[in-house]
Design a protein around this motif. Structure first.
Motif, mmCIF file in Angstrom:
data_model
loop_
_atom_site.group_PDB
_atom_site.id
_atom_site.type_symbol
_atom_site.label_atom_id
_atom_site.label_comp_id
_atom_site.label_asym_id
_atom_site.label_seq_id
_atom_site.Cartn_x
_atom_site.Cartn_y
_atom_site.Cartn_z
ATOM 1 N N GLY A 51 0.840 -1.187 0.000
ATOM 2 C CA GLY A 51 0.000 0.000 0.000
ATOM 3 C C GLY A 51 0.880 1.243 0.000
ATOM 4 N N ASN A 52 0.595 2.147 0.919
ATOM 5 C CA ASN A 52 1.395 3.378 1.020
ATOM 6 C C ASN A 52 2.485 3.283 2.074
ATOM 7 N N ARG A 53 2.777 2.061 2.525
ATOM 8 C CA ARG A 53 3.805 1.850 3.547
ATOM 9 C C ARG A 53 5.060 1.287 2.901
ATOM 10 N N LEU A 54 6.193 1.783 3.337
ATOM 11 C CA LEU A 54 7.485 1.261 2.933
ATOM 12 C C LEU A 54 8.250 0.984 4.222
ATOM 13 N N ILE A 55 8.319 -0.291 4.601
ATOM 14 C CA ILE A 55 8.806 -0.705 5.916
ATOM 15 C C ILE A 55 10.192 -1.322 5.780
ATOM 16 N N LEU A 56 11.162 -0.759 6.457
ATOM 17 C CA LEU A 56 12.513 -1.305 6.466
ATOM 18 C C LEU A 56 12.709 -2.109 7.744
ATOM 19 N N ILE A 57 13.050 -3.384 7.588
ATOM 20 C CA ILE A 57 13.305 -4.256 8.731
ATOM 21 C C ILE A 57 14.806 -4.275 9.006
ATOM 22 N N ASP A 58 15.206 -3.713 10.135
ATOM 23 C CA ASP A 58 16.587 -3.558 10.583
ATOM 24 C C ASP A 58 17.360 -2.607 9.660
ATOM 25 N N THR A 59 18.540 -2.181 10.120
ATOM 26 C CA THR A 59 19.235 -1.087 9.425
ATOM 27 C C THR A 59 20.734 -1.309 9.259
ATOM 28 N N GLY A 60 21.267 -2.455 9.683
ATOM 29 C CA GLY A 60 22.708 -2.639 9.635
ATOM 30 C C GLY A 60 23.419 -1.854 10.721
ATOM 31 N N ILE A 61 24.728 -1.758 10.613
ATOM 32 C CA ILE A 61 25.556 -1.174 11.674
ATOM 33 C C ILE A 61 25.715 0.336 11.542
ATOM 34 N N GLY A 62 25.417 0.889 10.365
ATOM 35 C CA GLY A 62 25.555 2.329 10.176
ATOM 36 C C GLY A 62 26.986 2.758 9.939
ATOM 37 N N ASP A 63 27.207 4.088 9.948
ATOM 38 C CA ASP A 63 28.546 4.592 9.651
ATOM 39 C C ASP A 63 28.964 5.755 10.562
ATOM 40 N N LYS A 64 28.294 5.923 11.685
ATOM 41 C CA LYS A 64 28.565 7.105 12.513
ATOM 42 C C LYS A 64 29.637 6.884 13.572
ATOM 43 N N GLN A 65 30.064 5.630 13.779
ATOM 44 C CA GLN A 65 31.049 5.361 14.816
ATOM 45 C C GLN A 65 32.457 5.729 14.342
#
Length: 282
Positions: A51-65
């Motif tokens: 529908g109008n939802r775009l759901i991301l399951i989990d995000t990985g470790i990122g890059d801010k550290q």
């Protein structure tokens, strides 16, 4: 519903830690280690379009550290969350919901980014979902998991006002075809999305089954807080999944995205492996 595999990169963890009491001579057959006894693992997320939802399951470790922090995890590969979204025609600002199976750093790190001196939600138009019970667990971490629950990964979500809690007694349904299964062995109140897709049941198995090499019931990671409970949960899930021909979607298997299961004389084992794109023909 449409599903998209979102690869955010590869990292390495100690093979002994990944397989607990199972000897290296056994686990290395499916998950070979390098000269430092480290196994390569994926950080594979799942994007659900309905529908109008775009759901991301989990995000990985990122890059801010810091660079020093990332050296512990040997990040490598060409994939990033941004690149993977773009390959499917999406941008992070398109995400409406971020569903966090649990709050360990390799699952939630990408949910928050640096904006100058501030830490802010990475998906500015999204609401974030986590288990209320697990949030309380992560906000007051035990000594075993303390290094995996980082304040900079989770506090900005609550401070943003965009964090929503899911209660086990009456779980919120993000869409009609998006169910939730709770498990308690790896960490308290981890959530496994269970999706009805193309007349099949697809389960995002997170750290209940990190890789196809973890399918045998005793193959439980040393990271699991309650390993005997993990074994009981795996046994029940594998029986159900094999009997009902579920498709398992793997977050950490560096080679295989999906699999089905079969009953053998040794117990339930791997049947077929295939990509998410290959589900339609099954």
């Amino acid at each position: 519903m449409n599903l998209y595999s979102i690869n955010t990169g590869l990292f390495k963890l100690d093979g002994g830690a990944m397989f607990g009491v199972v000897p290296k001579t056994i686990w290395s057959k499916t998950n070979p280690a390098d000269e430092n006894n480290l196994c390569t693992l994926a950080m594979r997320c799942l994007l659900v379009e309905e529908g109008n939802r775009l759901i991301l399951i989990d995000t990985g470790i990122g890059d801010k550290q810091s660079e020093k922090f990332f050296r512990y995890y040997y990040l490598h590969g060409e994939d990033t969350l941004e690149k993977s979204l773009k390959q499917h025609g999406f941008h992070r600002d398109d995400i409406t919901d971020v569903f966090l199976t649990h709050l360990h750093l390799d699952h939630v790190g990408g949910a928050v980014v640096r904006d100058g001196q501030d830490l802010v939600p990475a998906f500015k138009n999204a609401v974030y979902w986590t288990s209320k019970r697990h949030w309380d667990w992560a906000a007051n971490p035990n000594e075993r998991e303390k290094a995996s629950f980082l304040a900079e990964n989770i506090n900005p979500l609550q401070e943003s006002g965009k964090l929503n809690f899911i209660n086990e007694s009456n779980p919120t349904s993000l869409t009609p075809d998006f169910g939730i299964r709770f498990t308690y062995g790896h960490t308290d109140s981890m959530m496994l999305p269970t999706l009805q897709y193309k007349d099949r049941t697809v389960v995002f198995v997170a750290d209940l089954l990190p890789t196809t090499g973890h399918i045998p019931v005793p193959y439980v990671a040393g990271y699991d807080v309650f390993p005997l409970q993990s074994m009981a949960e795996k046994r029940a899930f594998l029986d159900e999944a094999q009997q009902n021909n579920y498709i398992l979607f793997f977050e950490h298997d560096a080679v295989h995205e999906c699999c089905t299961l079969q009953q053998t004389e040794k117990g339930i084992r791997l049947a077929d492996t295939f990509s998410l794109r290959g589900i339609a023909g099954r």
